[in-house]
Design an enzyme around this catalytic site. Sequence first.
Site, PDB file in Angstrom:
ATOM      1  N   LEU A  85       0.815  -1.228   0.000  1.00 46.06           N
ATOM      2  CA  LEU A  85       0.000   0.000   0.000  1.00 46.06           C
ATOM      3  C   LEU A  85       0.839   1.264   0.000  1.00 46.06           C
ATOM      4  CD1 LEU A  85      -1.588  -2.008   2.429  1.00 46.06           C
ATOM      5  CD2 LEU A  85      -3.341  -0.407   1.721  1.00 46.06           C
ATOM      6  N   THR A 104       8.323   6.928  -5.610  1.00 44.37           N
ATOM      7  CA  THR A 104       7.712   6.014  -4.635  1.00 44.37           C
ATOM      8  C   THR A 104       6.776   5.016  -5.319  1.00 44.37           C
ATOM      9  OG1 THR A 104       7.902   7.544  -2.792  1.00 44.37           O
ATOM     10  CG2 THR A 104       6.156   5.898  -2.638  1.00 44.37           C
ATOM     11  N   THR A 134      -5.957   2.058  -7.227  1.00 47.41           N
ATOM     12  CA  THR A 134      -7.063   3.009  -7.185  1.00 47.41           C
ATOM     13  C   THR A 134      -7.897   2.950  -8.463  1.00 47.41           C
ATOM     14  OG1 THR A 134      -7.516   5.387  -7.318  1.00 47.41           O
ATOM     15  CG2 THR A 134      -5.332   4.703  -7.967  1.00 47.41           C
ATOM     16  N   ASP A 135      -9.159   3.354  -8.359  1.00 48.30           N
ATOM     17  CA  ASP A 135     -10.005   3.437  -9.563  1.00 48.30           C
ATOM     18  C   ASP A 135      -9.588   4.609 -10.462  1.00 48.30           C
ATOM     19  OD1 ASP A 135     -10.897   5.565  -7.993  1.00 48.30           O
ATOM     20  OD2 ASP A 135     -13.031   5.085  -8.188  1.00 48.30           O
ATOM     21  N   GLU A 136      -8.723   5.502  -9.931  1.00 49.52           N
ATOM     22  CA  GLU A 136      -8.365   6.691 -10.720  1.00 49.52           C
ATOM     23  C   GLU A 136      -7.547   6.336 -11.962  1.00 49.52           C
ATOM     24  OE1 GLU A 136      -7.276  10.129  -8.347  1.00 49.52           O
ATOM     25  OE2 GLU A 136      -8.358   9.337  -6.624  1.00 49.52           O
ATOM     26  N   TYR A 159      -0.603  11.530 -10.163  1.00 44.20           N
ATOM     27  CA  TYR A 159      -0.862  10.457  -9.193  1.00 44.20           C
ATOM     28  C   TYR A 159      -1.399   9.219  -9.900  1.00 44.20           C
ATOM     29  CZ  TYR A 159      -3.575   7.685  -5.831  1.00 44.20           C
ATOM     30  OH  TYR A 159      -4.117   6.642  -5.118  1.00 44.20           O
ATOM     31  N   SER A 160      -2.487   9.390 -10.687  1.00 39.63           N
ATOM     32  CA  SER A 160      -3.100   8.195 -11.282  1.00 39.63           C
ATOM     33  C   SER A 160      -2.193   7.590 -12.348  1.00 39.63           C
ATOM     34  CB  SER A 160      -4.494   8.491 -11.830  1.00 39.63           C
ATOM     35  OG  SER A 160      -4.493   9.583 -12.704  1.00 39.63           O
ATOM     36  N   ALA A 161      -1.381   8.443 -13.019  1.00 35.39           N
ATOM     37  CA  ALA A 161      -0.426   7.898 -14.001  1.00 35.39           C
ATOM     38  C   ALA A 161       0.614   7.025 -13.303  1.00 35.39           C
ATOM     39  CB  ALA A 161       0.255   9.028 -14.760  1.00 35.39           C
ATOM     40  N   LYS A 163       0.201   5.411 -10.427  1.00 36.24           N
ATOM     41  CA  LYS A 163      -0.449   4.185  -9.954  1.00 36.24           C
ATOM     42  C   LYS A 163      -0.706   3.240 -11.131  1.00 36.24           C
ATOM     43  CE  LYS A 163      -1.631   3.172  -6.356  1.00 36.24           C
ATOM     44  NZ  LYS A 163      -0.945   2.519  -5.205  1.00 36.24           N
ATOM     45  N   ARG A 290      -9.173  22.358  -9.374  1.00 38.50           N
ATOM     46  CA  ARG A 290      -7.930  21.584  -9.515  1.00 38.50           C
ATOM     47  C   ARG A 290      -7.613  21.439 -11.007  1.00 38.50           C
ATOM     48  NH1 ARG A 290      -8.494  15.729  -7.020  1.00 38.50           N
ATOM     49  NH2 ARG A 290      -7.616  16.627  -5.126  1.00 38.50           N
TER      50      ARG A 290
HETATM   51  P1  NAD Z   1      -1.582   7.497   2.803  1.00 39.25           P
HETATM   52  O1  NAD Z   1      -0.941   8.622   2.079  1.00 39.25           O
HETATM   53  O2  NAD Z   1      -2.459   7.761   3.974  1.00 39.25           O
HETATM   54  O3  NAD Z   1      -0.459   6.469   3.322  1.00 39.25           O
HETATM   55  C1  NAD Z   1       0.647   6.102   2.552  1.00 39.25           C
HETATM   56  C2  NAD Z   1       1.668   5.473   3.480  1.00 39.25           C
HETATM   57  O4  NAD Z   1       2.811   5.102   2.674  1.00 39.25           O
HETATM   58  C3  NAD Z   1       2.179   6.413   4.564  1.00 39.25           C
HETATM   59  O5  NAD Z   1       2.195   5.757   5.806  1.00 39.25           O
HETATM   60  C4  NAD Z   1       3.594   6.764   4.105  1.00 39.25           C
HETATM   61  O6  NAD Z   1       4.474   7.049   5.192  1.00 39.25           O
HETATM   62  C5  NAD Z   1       3.991   5.509   3.355  1.00 39.25           C
HETATM   63  N1  NAD Z   1       5.037   5.773   2.362  1.00 39.25           N
HETATM   64  C6  NAD Z   1       5.061   6.778   1.437  1.00 39.25           C
HETATM   65  N2  NAD Z   1       6.205   6.719   0.725  1.00 39.25           N
HETATM   66  C7  NAD Z   1       6.904   5.650   1.186  1.00 39.25           C
HETATM   67  C8  NAD Z   1       8.150   5.072   0.854  1.00 39.25           C
HETATM   68  N3  NAD Z   1       8.925   5.611  -0.117  1.00 39.25           N
HETATM   69  N4  NAD Z   1       8.565   3.965   1.508  1.00 39.25           N
HETATM   70  C9  NAD Z   1       7.801   3.430   2.492  1.00 39.25           C
HETATM   71  N5  NAD Z   1       6.613   3.957   2.872  1.00 39.25           N
HETATM   72  C10 NAD Z   1       6.164   5.047   2.229  1.00 39.25           C
HETATM   73  O7  NAD Z   1      -2.344   6.672   1.684  1.00 39.25           O
HETATM   74  P2  NAD Z   1      -3.722   5.851   1.759  1.00 39.25           P
HETATM   75  O8  NAD Z   1      -4.828   6.767   1.452  1.00 39.25           O
HETATM   76  O9  NAD Z   1      -3.730   5.047   2.990  1.00 39.25           O
HETATM   77  O10 NAD Z   1      -3.524   4.901   0.484  1.00 39.25           O
HETATM   78  C11 NAD Z   1      -2.862   3.642   0.614  1.00 39.25           C
HETATM   79  C12 NAD Z   1      -2.846   2.947  -0.726  1.00 39.25           C
HETATM   80  O11 NAD Z   1      -4.174   2.768  -1.199  1.00 39.25           O
HETATM   81  C13 NAD Z   1      -2.122   3.747  -1.820  1.00 39.25           C
HETATM   82  O12 NAD Z   1      -1.399   2.838  -2.611  1.00 39.25           O
HETATM   83  C14 NAD Z   1      -3.247   4.402  -2.600  1.00 39.25           C
HETATM   84  O13 NAD Z   1      -2.865   4.604  -3.948  1.00 39.25           O
HETATM   85  C15 NAD Z   1      -4.337   3.345  -2.484  1.00 39.25           C
HETATM   86  N6  NAD Z   1      -5.731   3.859  -2.557  1.00 39.25           N
HETATM   87  C16 NAD Z   1      -6.135   4.913  -1.773  1.00 39.25           C
HETATM   88  C17 NAD Z   1      -7.463   5.333  -1.822  1.00 39.25           C
HETATM   89  C18 NAD Z   1      -7.965   6.459  -0.947  1.00 39.25           C
HETATM   90  O14 NAD Z   1      -9.137   6.860  -1.068  1.00 39.25           O
HETATM   91  N7  NAD Z   1      -7.190   6.981  -0.010  1.00 39.25           N
HETATM   92  C19 NAD Z   1      -8.369   4.704  -2.675  1.00 39.25           C
HETATM   93  C20 NAD Z   1      -7.907   3.627  -3.465  1.00 39.25           C
HETATM   94  C21 NAD Z   1      -6.595   3.204  -3.381  1.00 39.25           C
HETATM   95  P1  TYD Z   2      -9.620  14.040  -2.655  1.00 37.10           P
HETATM   96  O1  TYD Z   2     -10.069  13.703  -1.283  1.00 37.10           O
HETATM   97  O2  TYD Z   2      -8.338  14.782  -2.834  1.00 37.10           O
HETATM   98  O3  TYD Z   2      -9.611  12.672  -3.487  1.00 37.10           O
HETATM   99  P2  TYD Z   2      -9.375  12.414  -5.080  1.00 37.10           P
HETATM  100  O4  TYD Z   2      -9.000  13.665  -5.733  1.00 37.10           O
HETATM  101  O5  TYD Z   2      -8.283  11.416  -5.080  1.00 37.10           O
HETATM  102  O6  TYD Z   2     -10.694  11.878  -5.569  1.00 37.10           O
HETATM  103  O7  TYD Z   2     -10.773  14.882  -3.370  1.00 37.10           O
HETATM  104  C1  TYD Z   2     -12.083  14.370  -3.506  1.00 37.10           C
HETATM  105  C2  TYD Z   2     -12.880  15.372  -4.325  1.00 37.10           C
HETATM  106  O8  TYD Z   2     -13.035  16.575  -3.566  1.00 37.10           O
HETATM  107  C3  TYD Z   2     -12.215  15.781  -5.606  1.00 37.10           C
HETATM  108  O9  TYD Z   2     -13.221  15.961  -6.615  1.00 37.10           O
HETATM  109  C4  TYD Z   2     -11.549  17.117  -5.279  1.00 37.10           C
HETATM  110  C5  TYD Z   2     -12.475  17.713  -4.247  1.00 37.10           C
HETATM  111  N1  TYD Z   2     -11.865  18.561  -3.208  1.00 37.10           N
HETATM  112  C6  TYD Z   2     -12.410  19.812  -2.916  1.00 37.10           C
HETATM  113  O10 TYD Z   2     -13.391  20.250  -3.520  1.00 37.10           O
HETATM  114  N2  TYD Z   2     -11.825  20.559  -1.915  1.00 37.10           N
HETATM  115  C7  TYD Z   2     -10.752  20.117  -1.225  1.00 37.10           C
HETATM  116  O11 TYD Z   2     -10.239  20.855  -0.322  1.00 37.10           O
HETATM  117  C8  TYD Z   2     -10.204  18.827  -1.522  1.00 37.10           C
HETATM  118  C9  TYD Z   2      -9.004  18.300  -0.790  1.00 37.10           C
HETATM  119  C10 TYD Z   2     -10.807  18.076  -2.519  1.00 37.10           C
END
Ligand code: NAD
Ligand code: TYD
Length: 353
Positions: A85, A104, A134-136, A159-161, A163, A290
């Site tokens: 993750l 990373t 991610t679905d992105e 980011y999505s590129a 992933k 954005r």
């Molecule tokens: P997050 O940013 O909260 O956590 C990422 C973790 O990775 C952190 O603890 C960070 O310290 C660690 N990390 C970053 N760079 C590192 C490195 N070089 N070496 C070791 N550790 C490192 O992210 P999250 O939201 O918990 O997402 C976790 C995973 O799930 C990611 O791969 C993300 O792409 C995927 N994901 C997230 C979401 C979402 O909604 N947040 C949805 C779908 C998939």
């Molecule tokens: P985010 O939580 O950054 O997730 P992602 O961009 O990966 O989907 O953002 C969710 C949605 O909310 C996205 O359409 C961007 C929007 N957004 C705001 O409108 N204001 C904010 O301050 C943030 C962080 C996101």
Amino acid sequence: MAEQKKILITGGAGFIGSHVVRRFVNHYPGYHIYNLDKLTYAGNLENLKDIEDKPNYTFIKADITDADGMNKLFTDLGFDGVIHLAAESHVDRSISNPLEFVMTNVLGTVNLLNAARMIWNGQFAGKLFYHVSTDEVYGQLGEEGKFTETTPYSPNSPYSASKASSDHFVRAYYHTYGIPVKISNCSNNYGSHHFPEKLIPLMINNIMNKKPLPVYGKGENVRDWLFVEDHATAIDTIYHNGHTGETYNIGGNNEWKNIELVKFLCRLMDRKLGREEGESEKLITFVTDRAGHDFRYAIDSGKLMTELGWKPSVTFEQGLEKTVDWYLANQDWLEHVTSGAYQKYYQSMYVNR
Ligand code: NAD
Ligand code: TYD
């Protein structure tokens, strides 16, 4: 007693990773869980206070971009499984610094694949590399339709590129070297321990502190929200029962326009905080959109539900209420992550002990 399996979870100090680590440590005493995390701004060991003393848990501070370090770690510990993750995860940060995401998310993933390939050395029975994505990666949708596992990749943000690239490498290592892999692509998560730079925790934090609520553009963009603990159960289900070499989409069938979600949150929090109805909505501020903002994401998780029997445990209303209650009860957590005090926690727990 059978020997414990060694499972490496990367990024376990982050938002989703901490929920996955907690689930695996508590549910699988037959596994030893190694949580590898660099502890960037997003990684916080306070997220795992409740399980840090369990005998089947070990924290390792390391950076997945360090190829030699990864090779040594895999050689020393000989993991049976990897749940990957660790990533840079915030779209806005990827727009400011794309290279960090390449390092990373792409290089880090390839380093882990190489280390696994080296130690497993063609002996793949009982081994698994599970990649969390991610679905992105599928790009954006218009008003209609949902992403399925066969939707072509079409990433739009750095980011999505990054992933998408990492997903392709995982797939390539399966086809080329036979490494047993699984990939899941999940929609937006929400829940406890979520760093307050993402939409929901940022809004909760700002509503609590009566600060402006920055909505990008007109707030018309749509996201499909899943409770983080349900993502953790989906990962558990796929890890144990999914088919090797396959991809599973994970989502809660729960689409919200950003502006509607923010208003819903305002009403919920006004009620919780004993404020007059409509008070927090006045904080909504429309800000510059954005760059390259994807319009809509929506996930079809039919394959996971039909083939593996997974389903979410809570409705969005229940999950959001649990989330808000957690933030209201853990304001010190928010204060620590916004002030960086959690870095000191690491020092006291793991360096000065
Ligand atoms: P997050 O940013 O909260 O956590 C990422 C973790 O990775 C952190 O603890 C960070 O310290 C660690 N990390 C970053 N760079 C590192 C490195 N070089 N070496 C070791 N550790 C490192 O992210 P999250 O939201 O918990 O997402 C976790 C995973 O799930 C990611 O791969 C993300 O792409 C995927 N994901 C997230 C979401 C979402 O909604 N947040 C949805 C779908 C998939
Ligand atoms: P985010 O939580 O950054 O997730 P992602 O961009 O990966 O989907 O953002 C969710 C949605 O909310 C996205 O359409 C961007 C929007 N957004 C705001 O409108 N204001 C904010 O301050 C943030 C962080 C996101």
